[in-house]
Scaffold this active site. Structure first.
Site, PDB file in Angstrom:
ATOM      1  N   HIS A 214      -7.345  28.141  -9.888  1.00  0.00           N
ATOM      2  CA  HIS A 214      -6.677  27.431  -8.801  1.00  0.00           C
ATOM      3  C   HIS A 214      -5.596  28.265  -8.129  1.00  0.00           C
ATOM      4  CE1 HIS A 214      -5.618  23.980  -6.432  1.00  0.00           C
ATOM      5  NE2 HIS A 214      -4.362  24.078  -6.788  1.00  0.00           N
ATOM      6  N   CYS A 215      -5.353  29.495  -8.598  1.00  0.00           N
ATOM      7  CA  CYS A 215      -4.230  30.271  -8.062  1.00  0.00           C
ATOM      8  C   CYS A 215      -4.661  31.415  -7.157  1.00  0.00           C
ATOM      9  CB  CYS A 215      -3.369  30.812  -9.207  1.00  0.00           C
ATOM     10  SG  CYS A 215      -2.496  29.535 -10.134  1.00  0.00           S
ATOM     11  N   ILE A 216      -5.291  32.431  -7.736  1.00  0.00           N
ATOM     12  CA  ILE A 216      -5.512  33.674  -7.004  1.00  0.00           C
ATOM     13  C   ILE A 216      -6.434  33.507  -5.792  1.00  0.00           C
ATOM     14  CG2 ILE A 216      -6.196  36.087  -7.217  1.00  0.00           C
ATOM     15  CD1 ILE A 216      -5.505  35.952 -10.141  1.00  0.00           C
TER      16      ILE A 216
ATOM     17  N   ASP B 216      -3.732  30.755  -3.398  1.00  0.00           N
ATOM     18  CA  ASP B 216      -2.315  30.905  -3.082  1.00  0.00           C
ATOM     19  C   ASP B 216      -1.999  31.942  -2.007  1.00  0.00           C
ATOM     20  OD1 ASP B 216      -2.068  29.001  -4.998  1.00  0.00           O
ATOM     21  OD2 ASP B 216      -1.219  30.298  -6.526  1.00  0.00           O
TER      22      ASP B 216
END
Length: 427
Positions: free
Chosen positions: A261-263, A266
């Site tokens: 869910h981040c890289i 974001d």
């Protein structure tokens, strides 16, 4: 002394955070709109692979963890921490729907003197801008005067035991000096160390930098993988050689694309915000382009491997090994495996998957139509029926020697088969 805490969002960030507070004897109300999650927690069950059910059951039994779908109990909390998703829209723009909806619900119950801390990764200016405005609109109170406001980015790394909350420094940025002090006091009760920074915006930007750093460097090795492959050079051996240098180099590893869910998400929060200031984030956008192209590269390698047996993708039976986005977790958010499934289906392949951590595909925002599909069984007769297998996730409890023995062709995106075998194509 930290009083009662309320945490909104019982996912991969909120649940470990709640259990850490409970471990310190601090009572936590854990709010989630997903009744299935709340019921599981109240029954002492875990839906996150690396969190033992016993920890949850103990916290619930001792009245230290109070899972609920209701926001009313947050009125009794001294601090409210928000850990909800911040996805992208179909146009790759920030989607603050969950954050602002949560702020609206908190605002209805907000009490004077409470601390509201946002942990969801977002663009600089969210906490002091739309998040604060929504809280004020629905509470009739003023941030920094009637209630405290802070941003403290989550630093969870599912499956990594070193990412424990009590070991990782906690960055904290407050709206005012008093907000900062209140947030530092809260997180000092659970974190290994607390790092105060000059503003909410600095804390928000620091989190984005951490993930952009990884995205850009992964894109670099993904691009080099393609270049070196054309030269007949093994990128994995190159990285092993380069990382012997004790300074000035940090190893990153290629793969079939980015997941989690981040890289994958974001960095685009910053590219969107930067346009407001007339700035162009060329490195970030190029890295995203390269990383997003990796499933297509894997597809080309699948075609090459099948060509050895005079087969086309159309009509071939293909097994994807690994649906989770990283090893030994059951988290398949934004997994590149989904993109590859779409590409293969579009070319007429019959696709199955095996993943011991994801026995059934959960409902996902990007691929709701795949929900409920099940992993195949690990069985010689079943695996021998596939034309090709693609290793996408390096789970440690998989018998790769059996895979090599049973399946006629393998495309390896994770360097599992570091030796040379005529069956294996590196991708």
């Amino acid at each position: 002394m930290t009083g009662q805490v309320a945490i909104i969002g019982a996912g991969y960030v909120g649940l470990p955070l709640a259990l850490r507070f409970a471990q310190q004897g601090i009572r936590v109300t854990l709010v989630d709109v997903d009744k299935g999650k709340v019921d599981a927690l109240n029954n002492g069950e875990s839906y996150i692979n690396e969190i033992p059910a016993g920890r949850i059951a103990e916290a619930v039994r001792n009245d230290l963890l109070l899972p609920t779908t209701e926001f009313t109990p947050i009125q009794k909390a001294d601090s409210v921490i928000v850990c909800v998703p911040t996805p992208l829209t179909l146009n790759r723009e920030p989607d603050l729907h969950y954050v602002l909806q949560t702020a609206s619900s908190i605002g209805t119950h907000l009490q004077p003197g409470q601390l509201i801390s946002l942990e969801s990764t977002t663009y600089p200016g969210t906490t002091s801008g739309p998040f604060r405005q929504t809280l004020e609109q629905h509470s009739g109170k003023t941030g920094g005067k009637d209630f405290h406001l802070a941003f403290s980015p989550e630093r969870e790394d599912p499956g990594n035991p070193e990412s424990r909350i009590d070991r990782v420094p906690k960055i904290v940025g407050g709206l005012t000096e008093a907000c900062q002090q209140k947030a530092v006091s809260l997180y000092s009760a659970i974190a290994g160390s607390v790092i105060p920074v000059g503003s909410c915006e600095i804390a928000e930007a620091a989190k984005l930098l951490e993930n952009i750093f990884r995205s850009v460097n992964i894109a670099l090795v993904n691009e080099l993988k393609v270049v070196y492959d054309k030269m007949g050079i093994d990128i994995w051996q190159v990285i092993e050689a380069a990382k012997t240098k004790p300074f000035g180099f940090m190893p990153f590893y290629p793969g079939p694309g980015l997941g989690g869910h981040c890289i994958p998400i974001d960095p685009f929060y910053l590219t969107w915000k930067a346009r407001e200031y007339g700035a162009h984030t060329r490195f970030i956008e190029l890295a995203g382009e390269i990383n997003c192209s990796m499933p297509q590269y894997v597809l080309s390698k699948i075609q090459d491997a099948l060509n050895h047996d005079s087969k086309a993708i159309n009509g071939s039976r293909i097994l994807l090994l690994g649906l989770a986005y990283k090893p030994d977790v059951n988290d398949c958010r934004e997994s590149p495996s989904f993109e590859l499934i779409d590409l293969l289906h579009g070319r007429g392949a019959e696709v199955s998957y095996y993943d011991p951590f994801v026995p059934s595909i959960p409902a996902t925002r990007g691929h709701p139509e795949m929900a409920g599909q099940n992993s195949i069984a690990w069985d010689k007769e079943i695996l021998s029926g596939f034309d090709l297998a693609v290793v996408l996730t390096h789970h440690t409890n998989v018998a790769y020697d059996e895979l090599l023995s049973w399946v006629p062709r393998i495309v390896d995106t994770r360097n599992i088969f570091s030796g040379t075998s005529p069956k294996v194509t590196k991708a």
